[in-house]
Design a protein around this motif. Structure first.
Motif, short mmCIF file in Angstrom:
data_model
loop_
_atom_site.label_atom_id
_atom_site.label_comp_id
_atom_site.label_asym_id
_atom_site.label_seq_id
_atom_site.Cartn_x
_atom_site.Cartn_y
_atom_site.Cartn_z
N GLU A 164 16.91 0.02 2.74
CA GLU A 164 15.46 0.17 2.77
C GLU A 164 15.02 1.03 3.96
O GLU A 164 15.71 1.10 4.98
N SER A 165 13.86 1.62 3.80
CA SER A 165 13.22 2.35 4.88
C SER A 165 11.73 2.43 4.61
O SER A 165 11.29 2.10 3.50
N GLY A 166 10.99 2.88 5.60
CA GLY A 166 9.56 3.10 5.39
C GLY A 166 8.64 2.08 6.01
O GLY A 166 7.41 2.25 5.97
N GLY A 167 9.19 1.02 6.56
CA GLY A 167 8.34 0.04 7.19
C GLY A 167 7.73 0.58 8.47
O GLY A 167 8.06 1.66 8.94
N GLY A 168 6.80 -0.20 9.02
CA GLY A 168 6.16 0.21 10.27
C GLY A 168 4.94 -0.61 10.54
O GLY A 168 4.71 -1.65 9.91
N SER A 169 4.15 -0.15 11.50
CA SER A 169 2.92 -0.83 11.88
C SER A 169 1.73 -0.01 11.42
O SER A 169 1.72 1.22 11.59
N VAL A 170 0.75 -0.68 10.86
CA VAL A 170 -0.42 0.01 10.33
C VAL A 170 -1.63 -0.91 10.48
O VAL A 170 -1.49 -2.13 10.52
N GLN A 171 -2.79 -0.32 10.55
CA GLN A 171 -4.01 -1.12 10.61
C GLN A 171 -4.42 -1.56 9.21
O GLN A 171 -4.07 -0.92 8.21
N ALA A 172 -5.17 -2.64 9.17
CA ALA A 172 -5.67 -3.14 7.89
C ALA A 172 -6.42 -2.03 7.15
O ALA A 172 -7.17 -1.26 7.75
N GLY A 173 -6.16 -1.96 5.85
CA GLY A 173 -6.75 -0.92 5.03
C GLY A 173 -5.88 0.31 4.86
O GLY A 173 -6.16 1.16 4.02
N GLY A 174 -4.83 0.38 5.66
CA GLY A 174 -3.94 1.52 5.60
C GLY A 174 -2.90 1.41 4.50
O GLY A 174 -2.93 0.47 3.69
N SER A 175 -1.99 2.37 4.47
CA SER A 175 -0.98 2.46 3.42
C SER A 175 0.40 2.70 4.01
O SER A 175 0.53 3.29 5.09
N LEU A 176 1.40 2.23 3.29
CA LEU A 176 2.80 2.51 3.60
C LEU A 176 3.55 2.65 2.29
O LEU A 176 3.17 2.04 1.28
N PHE B 54 10.93 -8.02 -2.30
CA PHE B 54 10.57 -9.36 -1.86
C PHE B 54 10.14 -9.28 -0.40
O PHE B 54 10.41 -8.29 0.28
N ARG B 55 9.46 -10.32 0.07
CA ARG B 55 9.07 -10.33 1.47
C ARG B 55 9.16 -11.74 2.03
O ARG B 55 9.08 -12.72 1.29
N GLN B 56 9.33 -11.80 3.34
CA GLN B 56 9.37 -13.09 4.01
C GLN B 56 8.70 -12.96 5.37
O GLN B 56 9.10 -12.14 6.19
N ALA B 57 7.67 -13.77 5.56
CA ALA B 57 6.98 -13.83 6.83
C ALA B 57 7.56 -14.98 7.65
O ALA B 57 8.09 -15.93 7.09
N ARG C 64 -4.27 -0.40 0.82
CA ARG C 64 -5.25 -1.42 1.24
C ARG C 64 -4.54 -2.62 1.84
O ARG C 64 -4.78 -3.77 1.47
N LEU C 65 -3.67 -2.34 2.78
CA LEU C 65 -2.88 -3.39 3.39
C LEU C 65 -3.75 -4.37 4.16
O LEU C 65 -4.77 -3.99 4.75
N LYS C 66 -3.30 -5.63 4.15
CA LYS C 66 -4.01 -6.71 4.83
C LYS C 66 -3.08 -7.34 5.87
O LYS C 66 -1.86 -7.27 5.72
N PRO C 67 -3.63 -7.99 6.86
CA PRO C 67 -2.76 -8.66 7.86
C PRO C 67 -1.80 -9.66 7.21
O PRO C 67 -0.66 -9.81 7.68
N VAL D 66 7.21 -4.73 8.04
CA VAL D 66 5.86 -4.23 7.86
C VAL D 66 4.92 -5.11 8.67
O VAL D 66 4.91 -6.33 8.51
N THR D 67 4.14 -4.48 9.54
CA THR D 67 3.19 -5.21 10.36
C THR D 67 1.82 -4.60 10.18
O THR D 67 1.64 -3.40 10.38
N VAL D 68 0.86 -5.42 9.80
CA VAL D 68 -0.50 -4.97 9.55
C VAL D 68 -1.41 -5.67 10.56
O VAL D 68 -1.49 -6.90 10.58
N SER D 69 -2.11 -4.89 11.34
CA SER D 69 -3.01 -5.45 12.34
C SER D 69 -4.44 -5.39 11.86
O SER D 69 -4.83 -4.47 11.13
#
Length: 125
Positions: free
Chosen positions: A6-18, A34-37, A82-85, A121-124
């Motif tokens: 996998e690749s492409g993760g990162g940090s983005v503000q809410a409302g952004g895209s990845l 899948f995801r796990q917080a 439209r990413l969310k925290p 993936v981190t959404v602030s």
């Protein structure tokens, strides 16, 4: 054995895209994200049947995330808009392990036994 990277993760503000990418050594019948917080169980985000093209999305991401394939590159994508925290998590690509699944059956009975190492993936807010 299927290798997944996998690749492409990162940090983005809410409302952004990845856009996440998963390069597979080969595409099995069903591929998924899948995801796990932290402190939470792993959940299915989206799956796709590589022959029939049928897709599944978790209710929490419907209308915002899109899973797709590039057969020529053996790559599965997850476009996240439209990413969310609450989307913050480690995202994993997975592939069905076992006999080929019929397109008409979709991925409901898939055994996702092959996993990548994950991408954060981190959404602030």
């Amino acid at each position: 054995q299927v290798q997944l990277v996998e690749s492409g993760g990162g940090s983005v503000q809410a409302g952004g895209s990845l856009r996440l990418s998963c390069v597979a050594s080969l595409l099995s019948s069903c591929m998924g994200w899948f995801r796990q917080a932290p402190g939470r169980e792993r959940e299915g985000v989206a799956t796709i049947h590589t022959n029939g093209g049928s897709t599944y999305y978790a209710d929490s991401v419907k209308g915002r995330f899109t899973i797709s394939l590039d057969y020529g590159k053996n790559t599965v994508y997850l476009q996240m808009n439209r990413l969310k925290p609450e989307d913050t998590a480690m995202y994993y690509c997975a592939a069905h392990r076992g006999s080929r699944l019929r397109a008409v059956d979709g991925c409901g009975g898939a055994d996702f036994g092959y996993w990548g190492q994950g991408t954060q993936v981190t959404v602030s807010s």
